[in-house]
Design a protein around this motif. Structure first.
Motif, PDB file in Angstrom:
ATOM      1  N   ALA A   7      55.897  41.146  55.222  1.00 56.46           N
ATOM      2  CA  ALA A   7      56.115  39.865  54.549  1.00 56.46           C
ATOM      3  C   ALA A   7      55.795  39.969  53.060  1.00 56.46           C
ATOM      4  N   SER A   8      54.746  40.708  52.734  1.00 56.34           N
ATOM      5  CA  SER A   8      54.390  40.885  51.326  1.00 56.34           C
ATOM      6  C   SER A   8      55.511  41.574  50.560  1.00 56.34           C
ATOM      7  N   PHE A   9      56.144  42.557  51.193  1.00 61.20           N
ATOM      8  CA  PHE A   9      57.266  43.233  50.539  1.00 61.20           C
ATOM      9  C   PHE A   9      58.436  42.267  50.366  1.00 61.20           C
ATOM     10  N   LEU A  10      58.790  41.535  51.405  1.00 56.59           N
ATOM     11  CA  LEU A  10      59.900  40.586  51.322  1.00 56.59           C
ATOM     12  C   LEU A  10      59.616  39.506  50.282  1.00 56.59           C
ATOM     13  N   ASP A  11      58.378  39.078  50.220  1.00 56.00           N
ATOM     14  CA  ASP A  11      58.010  38.000  49.290  1.00 56.00           C
ATOM     15  C   ASP A  11      58.097  38.432  47.831  1.00 56.00           C
ATOM     16  N   GLY A  12      58.146  39.740  47.593  1.00 51.99           N
ATOM     17  CA  GLY A  12      58.244  40.223  46.219  1.00 51.99           C
ATOM     18  C   GLY A  12      59.645  40.214  45.653  1.00 51.99           C
ATOM     19  N   ARG A 100      64.665  45.812  47.790  1.00 54.26           N
ATOM     20  CA  ARG A 100      64.599  44.562  47.030  1.00 54.26           C
ATOM     21  C   ARG A 100      64.888  44.815  45.547  1.00 54.26           C
ATOM     22  N   ASP A 101      65.636  43.899  44.979  1.00 51.46           N
ATOM     23  CA  ASP A 101      65.871  43.844  43.533  1.00 51.46           C
ATOM     24  C   ASP A 101      66.431  45.143  42.958  1.00 51.46           C
TER      25      ASP A 101
END
Length: 341
Positions: A7-12, A100-101
Motif C-alpha cells: 500500500a505504501s508503494f501504491l500510495d506514492g 509507478r510514475d
C-alpha cells in the motif's frame, strides 16, 4: 506487513500506476487496505491500469493456477481502475510487478515472486524488491505497455536492457520472458559456472536444462559453497512427469546428483487442489558471488515461455542479504543449519 508495504508503494504514485499480477485474491483486512490504495490513487488523478492472468493450461500445477477474485476486480473497475485480463493459454502471464510514475523523476518499480493473495503473504516464502530508477521503471513500463496493447504472452518481453547504475552504486539489469528467456537462462548459467565464492538457489522447481546441467557440474566439482531450497512437493510432481518422457531421464539424474552432493532444503508443501491452502516455497532467487537474480521466474523450462521478469543486481550487500535469507529458509526445511558468527 506485506499489505502495508504494498500500500505504501501504491500510495506514492502521483501520475501513473501500472500493475501486472498473476494471481489476485485478497480477503479481509489486506483486501480493504489494497482496495483503499487503488481508490485513493484514482481520486488523486493517477491513471491506474491492471493486467492479470486469465485461464491456465498446465498439465501439472507448477506454477499453481491463479484463482482470480472477480468480485475484487469488479470493485477496482468501479473505482476507475482500467482492467485487462491476459489469456494464460498456452503460456502464462506470470508477472508480479507494479510500476509507478514511469517517465518522471520519482519513477519506481516493485517486483519479486509475491502474488497478491493472503496465502502468498502469510503462508509462503516470497521476496519483494523496490527499485528507485527511472531507467528500470521505463523498461518495465514498456513491457507493461506491450502486454496492454497486445495481450499475447508469446510476443511479449522483447526488450533488451543494459545495466543501470543506482544511487547507492549497485547496478541493475532487467530481463523479460519469453522474448529474452534464452539470454536470461544463459546469463544465469554463466554466473553459476563462473562463481568463485558461493551459489545460493531458491526456487520452487529447478527444471531449466542449462541451469540444471550447469548446477550439476558445479556441485560435482565441489570447489565452492553451494546451498539452496526448493519445494519438494512440486519437484516430486515434476520428476513424476519426467519419468514418462524419454528425453528427460538426464534431468532426474542431474537433480539427484545436485541434492546428493549438496544439502538442499525441501519444503513439503500442501499438494495443490482448488480451494486448498497454498503454502508453497515460492521465492525465486539465485545468488552467484555478488550477483542476484530475482523476480517471477521459476528456474524452470516452462518459465522460459511464460511472461516473466527478473532483475539482475550486482551488489555485495544485496547478495549477502539474499544469501542469508536463502540459508534461513533452507535450514527451516532440512538444509544445513545457519552458521552463527
Amino acid at each position: 506487513m506485506v499489505a502495508l508495504r504494498l500500500a505504501s508503494f501504491l500510495d506514492g504514485a502521483t501520475k501513473t500506476l501500472d500493475v501486472a499480477i498473476y494471481d489476485l485474491r485478497l480477503e479481509a483486512s489486506p483486501s480493504a487496505t489494497i482496495l483503499n490504495s487503488f481508490q485513493a490513487a484514482v481520486k488523486r488523478g493517477v491513471a491506474v491500469r491492471l493486467i492479470f492472468n486469465q485461464d491456465h493450461a498446465q498439465t501439472i500445477p507448477v506454477p499453481p493456477p491463479p484463482e482470480i477474485d472477480w468480485a475484487f476486480v469488479d470493485q477496482l473497475r468501479s473505482a476507475g481502475v482500467q482492467i485487462k485480463p491476459v489469456p494464460g493459454v498456452p503460456d502464462l502471464m506470470h508477472h508480479k510487478y507494479a510500476v509507478r510514475d514511469a517517465g518522471t523523476a520519482d519513477a519506481a518499480l516493485l517486483t519479486g515472486s509475491t502474488n497478491w493473495t493472503n496465502d502468498s503473504w502469510n503462508r509462503e516464502e516470497n521476496v519483494m524488491f523496490t527499485v528507485a530508477s527511472g531507467e528500470i521503471a521505463a523498461d518495465f513500463a514498456a513491457n507493461f505497455e506491450g502486454l496492454w496493447e497486445k495481450p499475447i504472452v508469446a510476443i511479449s518481453g522483447r526488450i533488451s536492457s543494459p545495466w543501470s547504475s543506482l544511487a547507492d552504486g549497485s547496478r541493475v539489469r532487467p530481463y523479460f520472458c519469453p522474448g529474452r528467456s534464452l539470454k536470461l537462462v544463459h546469463a544465469m548459467s554463466r554466473s553459476i559456472a563462473s562463481a568463485e565464492k558461493r551459489i545460493r538457489v531458491c526456487s520452487p522447481v529447478i527444471t531449466s536444462g542449462p541451469i540444471l546441467g550447469t548446477l550439476a557440474e558445479v556441485t560435482a566439482q565441489n570447489k565452492i559453497d553451494v546451498a539452496g531450497v526448493y519445494d519438494a512437493t512440486q519437484m516430486d510432481e515434476v520428476q513424476h512427469q519426467w519419468a514418462s518422457q524419454a528425453g528427460a531421464a538426464w534431468k532426474i539424474a542431474a537433480f539427484h546428483a545436485i541434492t546428493t552432493a549438496v544439502r538442499f532444503g525441501g519444503k513439503r508443501s500442501t499438494p495443490y487442489a482448488k480451494g486448498s491452502v497454498h503454502d508453497f516455497m515460492h521465492a525465486k532467487v539465485l545468488v552467484a558471488d555478488d550477483y542476484v537474480y530475482a523476480g517471477s521466474f521459476n528456474l524452470s523450462h516452462s518459465g522460459e515461455s511464460n511472461a516473466e521478469n527478473v532483475i539482475q543486481v550486482e551488489s555485495a550487500e544485496v547478495a549477502d542479504l539474499c544469501a542469508a535469507y536463502i540459508d534461513r529458509v533452507a535450514a527451516r526445511y532440512g538444509g544445513a543449519p545457519v552458521k552463527v558468527a
